[in-house]
Structures are given as structure tokens and as C-alpha cells.
Design a protein around this motif. Structure first.
Motif: not given
Length: 357
Positions: A4-16, A36-41
Motif C-alpha cells: 500500500i505504501k508503494d501505491v501511495a508513493a506512485e499516486a503521490g498521496v498518503s497510505a491513509a 490511486v486507481l491508476a497506481a493500483v493498476d
């Protein structure tokens, strides 16, 4: 594997924020949600279902304990349950009781330990302490096909009494008077109910049901074979064997053919629980059909209602008689056409001789 931290870093947002997006929280802006959804994909991130269940107290998983996975009726039931559950956002874990109460309890215990959200059961007996405890302690539960009397749990089933009466009326109309039955376990409601319906229908026509014409089965093929062998050994065998489930009917058919006898010329055969195979036997078997797919779908809907706090009611559907040719029914034009298609080709016709003038 991405976290989840990797997704947050990719999307430029917090893990929360990522967590709120994945849980459908409305407080996240549309821009952040899109990133976030783009980073998840992009990262192929998959949320940890176990960790999520610990936070939400839900696993989005249903348990299904069926009586016998080899029985085509329960196979079709399980398929419809899985399809309907998926449509409601749930996965299904299936346990096969194999008509054994102790194996049923084993599966129920394991499913409860896995923290399933709800349980669908087709009970193999009158109710074990474990099953009763699960029902009384508030586990969302629905009985399907079979049920335990006195337990306050919704039941989704098919009423076969009228169809059994229709069968006896049909057999009487064909001239049959000596009718035998292969019963299921008396500890199951379906086992006892089908025998009672058969006895009631026979009484309407003044037909007896001697003890020798009641074979005890267990809803499995071997018991159908044994019961039919006993019928055929009688000084006056029955004219019809009615097997109260499809596997016992197949066992009965095996016993009849092992004697070099044929259906319906030597003895007639009918079954409860129609299956696709019955149209392909020779002859096709007259049977009582249950709306199996709808039973599974209705059971899931009732269980999801209980899980999600909505009122949940029992559902009773109707079984129906499907007349074919295993009881001495007359052949139809369709039967004759099918027989001609199956017949081997005869010799080619001889050319007509033309006499010269």
C-alpha cells in the motif's frame, strides 16, 4: 509484490488516502481517487483480504456445506449458489459432507473458524449440537433443500408432495398397482417427507404399501442397488420402483439390468430429482424435477439479507413431474423420430427392373 505504501508513493498521496479509496470512502477527491486507481493498476496491487477482514469484521465469504458433491443435483445447486454469491460480491467455500453427519460438522467447524460471513447448509441429519449452537448463537445461516425442524433459520426448499401425488396418479393411470419405494434416510426431512407423500397418494387410490415394498436407502447409488435387488427377490416383485433421489435411481437401474431385465418391459422405474442424464438413458426416465438453480439463487439472497441486517424469509418453490418412458408410457412421434435416427441403416433398396416391351 507491491504494498500500500508503494501505491501511495506512485499516486503521490498518503497510505491513509489509498486505504480510503480502496474502501470506497466518499471523502477522497476525484483527482486523488483517479491517481490511486491508476497506481493500483500499474503496480498490480492486491489488497490483503485477511487484513481487511480484521479491520471490517467481514470476509465477504460464504460457506456452503452440501450433502454429496457427486450427486448431480447438489453439483447444480452449488454452481447456482456460487454464481449468485459472486453477483452480490461474495466468494464461496464449499464443503462436501458425503452424507456423513461427522464430516458435515467438520466442515461447519472449519468454515466458522475461517470467519465466514454466513453459512448455507443442506443438513445430513436431524441436527448436531454444533449446527444447533451455530444457529442459536447468531451465525447468519440458511438451510437449503433440507432443514432441521424447530430451528429458527430460513429454509429454501421445493415442495414435492403434489409432484409425488401426480406421479402416483400417472402410474395408476398406466395400470400399475404394485408400487415400491426406495426411501432416503429417515433422519433427513426430505427422506421422511417423500415417503409420507407417497403413502398418502397410494391411500387415495386404495393401494397398499407392504413393508417389503419399502427399501431403505441413503441417497447414494449402492443403496438403490441393494434395495432393488431385494425387491426383485420377492415372490411377487413390484411393478414399479420409485427411487427418492437420482443416484438411488441409477443404482436401481444397475440392479435391474444385472438381472437381464429391462425397463419398463419387466419393471418400471421413476425417480425424484431429475438430472440431465435421464433424457439419455434407454428408456428416458420419468422423474420429479426440482427448480435447482432457483433454489440456490434464492438461498443466497436470503443469506445475504440476514448478513446485511434485512428481514429474511423462508422460500418454498414447487417441484413438478416430468413424464418420459420408463414406466410404460406410450411412445410419442418425437420418440419414433429419435428411434429412426438411432437405427442402423438397412440394406440399400434394389433398383426396380424395367421390362422391355
Amino acid at each position: 509484490m507491491a504494498s500500500i505504501k508503494d501505491v501511495a508513493a506512485e499516486a503521490g498521496v498518503s497510505a491513509a488516502t489509498v486505504s480510503r479509496v480502496l474502501n470506497g470512502h466518499p471523502s477522497v477527491s476525484s483527482g486523488a481517487r483517479t491517481r490511486v486507481l491508476a497506481a493500483v493498476d500499474a503496480l498490480g496491487y492486491r489488497p490483503n483480504a485477511v487484513a481487511r477482514s480484521l479491520r471490517t469484521d467481514q470476509t465477504h465469504t460464504l460457506g456452503l456445506v452440501i450433502s454429496d458433491v457427486l450427486n448431480p443435483y447438489f453439483t447444480e445447486l452449488a454452481r447456482s449458489v456460487e454464481e449468485e454469491a459472486r453477483a452480490h460480491g461474495y466468494s464461496v467455500i464449499i464443503g462436501n459432507a458425503d452424507e456423513q453427519p461427522e464430516l458435515q460438522d467438520h466442515h461447519v467447524r472449519n468454515l466458522l473458524d475461517r470467519r465466514i460471513d454466513g453459512l448455507l447448509v443442506s443438513p445430513t441429519d436431524g441436527g448436531s449440537p454444533l449446527m444447533l449452537d451455530a444457529a442459536h448463537t447468531g451465525t447468519p445461516m440458511v438451510f437449503v433443500d433440507r432443514w432441521i425442524p424447530g430451528v429458527d433459520v430460513p429454509v429454501v426448499r421445493a415442495d414435492g408432495r403434489e409432484a409425488v401425488r401426480d406421479l402416483v396418479t400417472h402410474l395408476h393411470g398406466l395400470g400399475h398397482r404394485r408400487l415400491a419405494i426406495i426411501a432416503g434416510p429417515a433422519a433427513t426431512m426430505t427422506g421422511s417427507e417423500r415417503v409420507e407423500a407417497f403413502q398418502e397418494a397410494l391411500r387415495e387410490y386404495g393401494l397398499p404399501l407392504p413393508d417389503a415394498y419399502v427399501g431403505q436407502g441413503d441417497f447414494q447409488a449402492a443403496s438403490g442397488r441393494r434395495a432393488t435387488e431385494a425387491f426383485l427377490n420377492l415372490p411377487e416383485p413390484p411393478e414399479v420402483v420409485f427411487a427418492t433421489d437420482n443416484l438411488m435411481a441409477l443404482g436401481a437401474l444397475d440392479a435391474i439390468r444385472a438381472r437381464g431385465m429391462s425397463v419398463p418391459h419387466d419393471i418400471a422405474l421413476a425417480a425424484f430429482d431429475d438430472i440431465p442424464w435421464f433424457v439419455h438413458t434407454d428408456p428416458p426416465i420419468t422423474a420429479i424435477a426440482q427448480p435447482t438453480g432457483e433454489l440456490g439463487r434464492a438461498a443466497v439472497r436470503a443469506l445475504v439479507d440476514r448478513i446485511e441486517g434485512r428481514p429474511s424469509q423462508s422460500v418454498t418453490l414447487t417441484a413438478r413431474l416430468v413424464v418420459r418412458r420408463s414406466c410404460g408410457e406410450p411412445r410419442t412421434r418425437c420418440d419414433a423420430r429419435r428411434a429412426r435416427r438411432r437405427a442402423p441403416p438397412g440394406p440399400a433398396p434394389r433398383a426396380a427392373r424395367v421390362r422391355k416391351p
